[in-house]
Motif scaffolding. Structure first.
Motif, mmCIF file in Angstrom:
data_model
loop_
_atom_site.group_PDB
_atom_site.id
_atom_site.type_symbol
_atom_site.label_atom_id
_atom_site.label_comp_id
_atom_site.label_asym_id
_atom_site.label_seq_id
_atom_site.Cartn_x
_atom_site.Cartn_y
_atom_site.Cartn_z
ATOM 1 N N GLU A 69 -7.209 -10.594 11.673
ATOM 2 C CA GLU A 69 -6.079 -10.268 10.800
ATOM 3 C C GLU A 69 -6.583 -9.373 9.681
ATOM 4 O OE1 GLU A 69 -3.093 -12.411 7.658
ATOM 5 O OE2 GLU A 69 -3.659 -13.552 9.435
ATOM 6 N N LEU A 70 -5.953 -8.233 9.565
ATOM 7 C CA LEU A 70 -6.289 -7.275 8.512
ATOM 8 C C LEU A 70 -5.168 -7.275 7.479
ATOM 9 C CD1 LEU A 70 -7.282 -4.328 10.878
ATOM 10 C CD2 LEU A 70 -8.821 -5.990 9.841
ATOM 11 N N ALA A 71 -5.516 -6.979 6.249
ATOM 12 C CA ALA A 71 -4.497 -6.877 5.203
ATOM 13 C C ALA A 71 -3.931 -5.466 5.215
ATOM 14 C CB ALA A 71 -5.100 -7.196 3.840
ATOM 15 N N GLY A 72 -2.611 -5.379 5.201
ATOM 16 C CA GLY A 72 -1.959 -4.071 5.179
ATOM 17 C C GLY A 72 -0.861 -4.050 4.133
ATOM 18 N N ARG A 73 -0.464 -2.861 3.769
ATOM 19 C CA ARG A 73 0.621 -2.697 2.803
ATOM 20 C C ARG A 73 1.520 -1.582 3.315
ATOM 21 N NH1 ARG A 73 1.226 -4.076 -2.400
ATOM 22 N NH2 ARG A 73 -0.954 -4.635 -2.623
ATOM 23 N N GLY A 74 2.807 -1.856 3.371
ATOM 24 C CA GLY A 74 3.763 -0.855 3.821
ATOM 25 C C GLY A 74 3.802 0.335 2.873
ATOM 26 N N GLY A 75 3.683 1.521 3.413
ATOM 27 C CA GLY A 75 3.703 2.721 2.575
ATOM 28 C C GLY A 75 5.059 2.991 1.962
ATOM 29 N N TYR A 76 6.107 2.647 2.649
ATOM 30 C CA TYR A 76 7.464 2.879 2.151
ATOM 31 C C TYR A 76 7.936 1.715 1.283
ATOM 32 C CZ TYR A 76 12.463 3.880 2.208
ATOM 33 O OH TYR A 76 13.754 4.128 1.837
ATOM 34 N N THR A 77 7.721 0.495 1.773
ATOM 35 C CA THR A 77 8.223 -0.682 1.066
ATOM 36 C C THR A 77 7.250 -1.227 0.043
ATOM 37 O OG1 THR A 77 7.307 -2.202 2.712
ATOM 38 C CG2 THR A 77 9.551 -1.380 3.095
ATOM 39 N N ASN A 78 5.972 -0.866 0.157
ATOM 40 C CA ASN A 78 4.907 -1.364 -0.711
ATOM 41 C C ASN A 78 4.735 -2.883 -0.596
ATOM 42 O OD1 ASN A 78 2.779 -0.628 -2.372
ATOM 43 N ND2 ASN A 78 3.904 -1.158 -4.222
ATOM 44 N N GLU A 79 5.199 -3.467 0.503
ATOM 45 C CA GLU A 79 5.078 -4.902 0.732
ATOM 46 C C GLU A 79 3.784 -5.205 1.488
ATOM 47 O OE1 GLU A 79 8.430 -6.394 2.886
ATOM 48 O OE2 GLU A 79 9.868 -5.622 1.443
ATOM 49 N N GLU A 80 3.188 -6.365 1.157
ATOM 50 C CA GLU A 80 2.016 -6.835 1.899
ATOM 51 C C GLU A 80 2.446 -7.196 3.308
ATOM 52 O OE1 GLU A 80 -1.264 -7.293 1.038
ATOM 53 O OE2 GLU A 80 -0.901 -6.312 -0.875
ATOM 54 N N ARG A 81 1.685 -6.743 4.299
ATOM 55 C CA ARG A 81 1.977 -7.054 5.697
ATOM 56 C C ARG A 81 0.683 -7.320 6.430
ATOM 57 N NH1 ARG A 81 6.942 -3.483 7.745
ATOM 58 N NH2 ARG A 81 8.273 -3.982 5.994
ATOM 59 N N PRO A 82 0.634 -8.402 7.190
ATOM 60 C CA PRO A 82 -0.560 -8.631 7.998
ATOM 61 C C PRO A 82 -0.576 -7.685 9.192
ATOM 62 C CG PRO A 82 1.053 -10.332 8.423
ATOM 63 C CD PRO A 82 1.604 -9.478 7.325
ATOM 64 N N VAL A 83 -1.764 -7.238 9.549
ATOM 65 C CA VAL A 83 -1.964 -6.405 10.724
ATOM 66 C C VAL A 83 -2.929 -7.161 11.640
ATOM 67 C CG1 VAL A 83 -2.798 -4.196 11.603
ATOM 68 C CG2 VAL A 83 -1.670 -4.297 9.363
ATOM 69 N N LEU A 84 -2.474 -7.462 12.843
ATOM 70 C CA LEU A 84 -3.323 -8.140 13.802
ATOM 71 C C LEU A 84 -4.027 -7.094 14.661
ATOM 72 C CD1 LEU A 84 -0.863 -10.937 14.959
ATOM 73 C CD2 LEU A 84 -2.629 -11.078 13.209
ATOM 74 N N MET A 85 -5.340 -7.219 14.789
ATOM 75 C CA MET A 85 -6.108 -6.301 15.622
ATOM 76 C C MET A 85 -6.695 -7.099 16.778
ATOM 77 S SD MET A 85 -9.482 -4.008 14.797
ATOM 78 C CE MET A 85 -10.585 -5.408 14.874
#
Length: 126
Positions: A69-85
């Protein structure tokens, strides 16, 4: 250098022979890549979804693959989102896409080629 030789051959000999040389150069390059890197191709998938727990369990249990699980942030919404790799073999991609689609049809999935994977479940480093 090869391109220059093939272009000159196209003008001095014939375009047909230059095309054969171009095809030969392409095939030679692919063979060299296969010898150096091996023939096994894997895929790496990045999955962005609000259903990360359910997708994680499906991948762990149904595909028997680990994931990160990587930490991500939406570029448009600026919300924290998990990214599964997750890294899967080429023959497992369809099963992965089906699993993700069943859990979350709105999931954003990126699948790309990876040339070499070392570690548990994949090639051991020599």
């Amino acid at each position: 250098m090869d391109g220059t030789v093939i272009t000159l051959a196209g003008f001095t000999l014939s375009p047909e022979r230059a095309l054969y040389a171009l095809i030969g150069l392409f095939v030679t390059g692919k063979v060299i890549d296969a010898v150096e890197m091996g023939l096994s191709y894997s895929k790496v998938a990045y999955i962005i979804s609000n259903q990360k727990e359910t997708i994680t369990q499906a991948i762990l249990q149904d595909l028997d693959r680990g994931l990160t699980e990587l930490a991500g942030r939406g570029g448009y919404t600026n919300e924290e989102r998990p990214v599964l790799m997750v890294v899967v073999g080429q023959n497992e991609v369809t099963r992965l896409k089906t699993l993700v689609r069943l859990v979350d049809p709105e999931a954003f999935v990126i699948i790309s080629n990876t040339r070499e994977v070392l570690g548990e479940g994949f090639k051991k480093e020599s």
